[in-house]
Design a protein around this motif. Structure first.
Motif, PDB file in Angstrom:
ATOM      1  N   GLU A  84       0.811  -1.218   0.000  1.00 26.23           N
ATOM      2  CA  GLU A  84       0.000   0.000   0.000  1.00 26.23           C
ATOM      3  C   GLU A  84       0.844   1.268   0.000  1.00 26.23           C
ATOM      4  OE1 GLU A  84       0.727  -0.740   4.424  1.00 26.23           O
ATOM      5  OE2 GLU A  84       0.683  -1.843   2.530  1.00 26.23           O
ATOM      6  N   LEU A  85       2.164   1.136   0.142  1.00 22.78           N
ATOM      7  CA  LEU A  85       3.030   2.291   0.292  1.00 22.78           C
ATOM      8  C   LEU A  85       3.634   2.732  -1.037  1.00 22.78           C
ATOM      9  CD1 LEU A  85       4.975   1.217   3.511  1.00 22.78           C
ATOM     10  CD2 LEU A  85       2.984   2.716   3.366  1.00 22.78           C
ATOM     11  N   VAL A  86       3.658   4.055  -1.244  1.00 24.80           N
ATOM     12  CA  VAL A  86       4.306   4.613  -2.429  1.00 24.80           C
ATOM     13  C   VAL A  86       5.267   5.699  -1.958  1.00 24.80           C
ATOM     14  CG1 VAL A  86       2.340   4.092  -3.919  1.00 24.80           C
ATOM     15  CG2 VAL A  86       2.501   6.352  -2.828  1.00 24.80           C
ATOM     16  N   GLU A  87       6.149   6.130  -2.859  1.00 32.53           N
ATOM     17  CA  GLU A  87       7.125   7.162  -2.523  1.00 32.53           C
ATOM     18  C   GLU A  87       6.426   8.503  -2.273  1.00 32.53           C
ATOM     19  OE1 GLU A  87      10.185   6.881  -1.831  1.00 32.53           O
ATOM     20  OE2 GLU A  87      10.500   4.799  -2.452  1.00 32.53           O
ATOM     21  N   ILE A  88       7.118   9.368  -1.553  1.00 32.15           N
ATOM     22  CA  ILE A  88       6.489  10.626  -1.148  1.00 32.15           C
ATOM     23  C   ILE A  88       6.252  11.567  -2.319  1.00 32.15           C
ATOM     24  CG2 ILE A  88       7.342  10.502   1.211  1.00 32.15           C
ATOM     25  CD1 ILE A  88       9.552  12.427   0.483  1.00 32.15           C
TER      26      ILE A  88
ATOM     27  N   GLN B  59      -3.904   3.557  -1.643  1.00 33.55           N
ATOM     28  CA  GLN B  59      -2.494   3.645  -1.288  1.00 33.55           C
ATOM     29  C   GLN B  59      -2.219   4.841  -0.363  1.00 33.55           C
ATOM     30  OE1 GLN B  59      -0.945   3.953  -5.325  1.00 33.55           O
ATOM     31  NE2 GLN B  59      -0.202   1.836  -5.234  1.00 33.55           N
ATOM     32  N   ILE B  60      -1.072   4.799   0.307  1.00 36.82           N
ATOM     33  CA  ILE B  60      -0.615   5.922   1.130  1.00 36.82           C
ATOM     34  C   ILE B  60       0.870   6.129   0.863  1.00 36.82           C
ATOM     35  CG2 ILE B  60      -2.317   5.631   2.974  1.00 36.82           C
ATOM     36  CD1 ILE B  60      -0.177   4.156   4.577  1.00 36.82           C
ATOM     37  N   ARG B  61       1.354   7.333   1.161  1.00 38.84           N
ATOM     38  CA  ARG B  61       2.782   7.600   1.008  1.00 38.84           C
ATOM     39  C   ARG B  61       3.552   7.055   2.215  1.00 38.84           C
ATOM     40  NH1 ARG B  61       0.460  12.621  -0.656  1.00 38.84           N
ATOM     41  NH2 ARG B  61       0.753  12.990  -2.895  1.00 38.84           N
ATOM     42  N   LYS B  62       4.811   6.718   1.987  1.00 33.41           N
ATOM     43  CA  LYS B  62       5.672   6.250   3.073  1.00 33.41           C
ATOM     44  C   LYS B  62       5.886   7.375   4.082  1.00 33.41           C
ATOM     45  CE  LYS B  62       8.288   3.389  -0.158  1.00 33.41           C
ATOM     46  NZ  LYS B  62       9.598   3.218  -0.823  1.00 33.41           N
ATOM     47  N   SER B  63       5.818   7.052   5.357  1.00 38.28           N
ATOM     48  CA  SER B  63       6.094   8.062   6.390  1.00 38.28           C
ATOM     49  C   SER B  63       6.965   7.499   7.510  1.00 38.28           C
ATOM     50  CB  SER B  63       4.788   8.604   6.974  1.00 38.28           C
ATOM     51  OG  SER B  63       4.023   7.561   7.572  1.00 38.28           O
ATOM     52  N   ASN B  64       6.715   6.257   7.918  1.00 40.63           N
ATOM     53  CA  ASN B  64       7.457   5.694   9.051  1.00 40.63           C
ATOM     54  C   ASN B  64       8.961   5.672   8.821  1.00 40.63           C
ATOM     55  OD1 ASN B  64       5.047   5.302  10.316  1.00 40.63           O
ATOM     56  ND2 ASN B  64       5.024   3.075  10.143  1.00 40.63           N
TER      57      ASN B  64
ATOM     58  N   GLY C 233      23.199  11.609  14.601  1.00 39.46           N
ATOM     59  CA  GLY C 233      24.383  11.693  13.753  1.00 39.46           C
ATOM     60  C   GLY C 233      24.555  10.496  12.838  1.00 39.46           C
ATOM     61  N   ILE C 234      23.533   9.649  12.748  1.00 38.90           N
ATOM     62  CA  ILE C 234      23.621   8.431  11.941  1.00 38.90           C
ATOM     63  C   ILE C 234      22.897   8.639  10.616  1.00 38.90           C
ATOM     64  CG2 ILE C 234      23.017   5.982  11.811  1.00 38.90           C
ATOM     65  CD1 ILE C 234      23.101   5.915  14.873  1.00 38.90           C
ATOM     66  N   HIS C 235      23.590   8.365   9.527  1.00 37.38           N
ATOM     67  CA  HIS C 235      22.989   8.454   8.205  1.00 37.38           C
ATOM     68  C   HIS C 235      22.607   7.034   7.757  1.00 37.38           C
ATOM     69  CE1 HIS C 235      24.086  12.710   7.472  1.00 37.38           C
ATOM     70  NE2 HIS C 235      25.053  12.426   8.337  1.00 37.38           N
ATOM     71  N   ALA C 236      21.327   6.732   7.869  1.00 34.66           N
ATOM     72  CA  ALA C 236      20.837   5.390   7.554  1.00 34.66           C
ATOM     73  C   ALA C 236      20.362   5.325   6.106  1.00 34.66           C
ATOM     74  CB  ALA C 236      19.696   5.011   8.498  1.00 34.66           C
ATOM     75  N   GLU C 237      20.378   4.113   5.564  1.00 30.51           N
ATOM     76  CA  GLU C 237      19.816   3.882   4.226  1.00 30.51           C
ATOM     77  C   GLU C 237      18.343   3.505   4.354  1.00 30.51           C
ATOM     78  OE1 GLU C 237      21.727   1.209   1.565  1.00 30.51           O
ATOM     79  OE2 GLU C 237      23.712   2.132   1.804  1.00 30.51           O
ATOM     80  N   ARG C 238      17.550   3.895   3.363  1.00 32.68           N
ATOM     81  CA  ARG C 238      16.123   3.556   3.338  1.00 32.68           C
ATOM     82  C   ARG C 238      15.858   2.554   2.221  1.00 32.68           C
ATOM     83  NH1 ARG C 238      16.267   9.070   3.511  1.00 32.68           N
ATOM     84  NH2 ARG C 238      15.588   9.207   1.328  1.00 32.68           N
TER      85      ARG C 238
END
Length: 395
Positions: free
Chosen positions: A183-187, A195-200, A212-217
């Protein structure tokens, strides 16, 4: 289903130090020290003048001051130490300068009048003041910052003072944030009616960025085979996986089964709490990847992240996270079966926290009104106004 304290204990049992690295001082704020910091000389390193004025030789505090002192010269900050040649003379001194040899007292300009090369004193008596004594802040070789401390802006000045142009800090774990759900799509996409946009993933990403952490999505569709293939790759690549969705009781909640097939050791699934009951936690046996799998509702995801992951992260970096407590602003009925994270606002007058109602753990927009969450532990007795309880601040 386990209680909240048991779940937290299991999470903290998996704390892990990921090594150390050296970073420039200018990049050290917010990081966790991986070395003890000692002074490399006395602080201050000399008797330091604290006020602009004149330096005199007083000797005994009971001695009366002379009505005037001829000025021998000026001791500027950063200049080599001067010497008072005659005890009935004075030297003008500037804030931050080394106290001239032969002087022991500073009289500020407000208490003297300078005229024709002489300082005329307006007061009758003085005490030995306005001198910051050598080593009074910290002696040479003293421990001033301990390993494990999170470096704040004030600490940067201390590190600079002791000559640490580069600082040894704890390495951050590498982290991937993973959303699941068809159900998730890009913002930047226009969602269809279902459908809804990704938020979490963005909430989690922003929370990590504050550390200070740069995480990957990443996003993985609700397909068993695709989940298995992509999670296998991510488990081998990252130290920590943070997942949102896919751990409840629905027919498309494949994650618990996929984790088992990939050799992930489950430590618990489902906690006696609201929101966030379906929270799943474990680690991969071979790669030791830690896996925090949060339920998909946004408030559930955020609460679990603030309470469990943040405490795990700080413990892994060498410091116990100091949890804040707030005073409850009204009575709340007890719940003997579940711990509860209650959305609250802070009363601007009293500083107490007051619960407010919203549409449950799926109400993302309630986070805009929320100052934090108050933890109400399982118990028979009601929670009373004035009681101090653990508070998770939304920073």
């Amino acid at each position: 289903m386990i209680d909240i304290q048991k779940a937290l204990d299991l999470v903290l049992s998996q704390k892990q130090f990921y090594g150390a690295e050296e970073v420039p001082l200018t990049e050290a704020v917010g990081r966790f020290l991986a070395e003890d910091i000692f002074t490399d000389r006395d602080a201050p390193p000399f008797d330091r003048v604290m006020m602009d004025g004149i330096a005199i030789q007083l000797k005994d505090i009971n001695d009366p001051l002379r009505p005037n002192y001829p000025i021998q010269g000026i001791q500027a900050a950063g200049a080599p130490q001067m010497t008072l040649k005659a005890p009935d003379h004075c030297l003008e001194v500037m804030t931050g300068a080394i106290l001239p040899l032969g002087t022991d007292t500073v009289i500020p300009y407000e208490e003297v009048e300078i005229k024709d090369g002489t300082a005329y004193v307006k007061i009758k008596k003085a005490i030995k003041r306005f001198v910051h004594r050598k080593g009074s802040d910290s002696p040479n070789g003293a421990l001033v910052l301990q390993k494990g401390k999170k470096i704040h802006p004030g600490d940067i000045g201390i590190l600079a003072t002791v000559g640490k142009s580069r600082v040894v800090v704890a390495k951050f774990p590498t982290i991937a944030i993973i959303s699941t759900g068809d159900e998730l799509v890009e913002i930047d996409e226009k969602p269809l009616a279902h459908q809804i946009r990704k938020s979490n993933v963005y909430n989690l990403w922003a929370s990590l960025l504050q550390e200070g952490i740069h995480a990957e999505r990443h996003h993985i569709i609700d397909d068993h085979g695709v989940l298995q293939t992509q999670l296998k790759i991510l488990i081998q690549k990252f130290d920590v996986l943070l997942l949102s969705g896919g751990v409840s009781m629905g027919k498309f909640d494949h994650l618990p089964t996929v984790f088992e097939e990939l050799g992930v050791q489950k430590l618990f699934h489902r906690v006696a709490q609201r929101p966030g009951k379906p929270f799943w936690f474990g680690y991969h046996k071979e790669f030791n990847t830690k896996i925090f799998a949060y339920p998909g509702n946004p408030v559930s995801t955020y609460v679990n992240h603030l309470f469990y992951f943040q405490q795990w992260l700080h413990a892994s970096l060498g410091q116990t996270l100091q949890m804040e407590h707030k005073e409850l602003g009204e009575d709340i009925p007890a719940n003997p079966n579940l711990a509860r994270f209650v959305s609250v606002k802070i009363d601007p007058v009293t500083g107490n926290v007051v619960p407010f109602s919203h549409n449950g753990s799926g109400d993302l927009f309630s986070l805009a009104e929320t100052d934090g969450f108050l933890l109400l532990p399982q118990r028979e007795k009601e929670y009373q106004k004035g009681e101090r309880l653990l508070f998770l601040a939304i920073r």
